[in-house]
Enzyme design. Structure first.
Site, PDB file in Angstrom:
ATOM      1  N   HIS A 198       0.832  -1.201   0.000  1.00  0.00           N
ATOM      2  CA  HIS A 198       0.000   0.000   0.000  1.00  0.00           C
ATOM      3  C   HIS A 198       0.870   1.256   0.000  1.00  0.00           C
ATOM      4  O   HIS A 198       1.994   1.261   0.516  1.00  0.00           O
ATOM      5  CB  HIS A 198      -0.929   0.011   1.210  1.00  0.00           C
ATOM      6  N   GLU A 215      -1.622  -6.827   7.260  1.00  0.00           N
ATOM      7  CA  GLU A 215      -0.304  -6.541   7.813  1.00  0.00           C
ATOM      8  C   GLU A 215      -0.069  -7.404   9.045  1.00  0.00           C
ATOM      9  O   GLU A 215      -1.016  -7.908   9.667  1.00  0.00           O
ATOM     10  CB  GLU A 215      -0.220  -5.048   8.171  1.00  0.00           C
TER      11      GLU A 215
END
EC number: 5.4.2.11
Length: 230
Positions: free
Chosen positions: A9, A87
């Site tokens: 990202h 994550e």
């Protein structure tokens, strides 16, 4: 040869503020939004056409995926979201400033928590505002599966089934795949793909930009690895 494109990202608001993010659902910064668009432009320039895309259930990765696909004129490509691409969960470090954490716990301890393969950070309290146990997006999961902290080893263990069940079969079917994910979930999969040792993965960094490309033969042997635009 089939291609797998990993896009971490773009910069998030907490990246910008130097905070541990983990599973906290933080948005992209203005810079991060542009990085996602630029990633898509690089993909278009490279002429990479996708058949399938995967991303996490966190907005910074979802937005990066959508922006990159749009900028490469491939917004129609099917996108599947999975918590397994989230994550790494930073546990009790979530929301803490990295420099302040180093002052509180010591540089060496924080470095071990961040970079070691199998050392866990402190657990997040179940009543923490960022706890996943009360987050609706994980309501379908057994509570015992939801982490309170993760290291890279645990991150790989929960990401690997998604690789084996979804990503690898798509590649073996001759599909080009886009994965919009996170620094540590990508690192975990890179460790598996390249067969890196626990020590070797410690030195691997995944930048917010540009995207990382793997090209595979029909047996999923890595033929080449490169960053777009470099």
């Amino acid at each position: 040869m089939v291609k797998l494109v990993f896009a971490r990202h773009g910069e998030s608001e907490w990246n910008k503020a130097n905070l541990f993010t983990g599973w906290a659902d933080v948005d992209l910064s203005e810079k991060g939004t542009q990085q996602a668009i630029d990633a898509g432009k690089l993909i278009k320039e490279a002429g990479i056409k996708f058949d399938q895309a995967y991303t996490s259930v966190l907005k910074r990765a979802i937005k990066t995926t959508n922006l990159a696909l749009e900028a490469s004129d491939q917004l129609w490509v099917p996108v599947e979201k999975s918590w397994r691409l989230n994550e790494r969960h930073y546990g009790g470090l979530t929301g803490k400033n990295k420099a302040e954490a180093a002052e509180q716990f010591g540089d060496e301890q924080v470095h071990i928590w961040r970079r070691s393969y199998d050392v866990l950070p402190p657990n997040m309290d179940r009543d923490d505002e960022h706890s996943a146990h009360t987050d609706r997006r994980y309501a379908s999961l057994d509570d015992s599966v939801i982490p309170d902290a993760e290291n890279l080893k645990v991150t790989l263990e929960r990401a690997l089934p998604f690789w084996e069940d979804k990503i690898a079969p798509a590649l073996k079917d001759g599909k080009n795949v886009f994965v919009g994910a996170h620094g540590n979930s990508i690192r975990a999969l890179v460790k598996h793909i390249k067969g890196l040792s626990d020590d070797e993965i410690m030195d691997v960094e995944i930048p917010n930009f540009p995207p990382l490309v793997f090209e595979f033969d029909e047996k999923l042997n890595v033929v080449s690895e490169y960053y777009l635009g470099k």
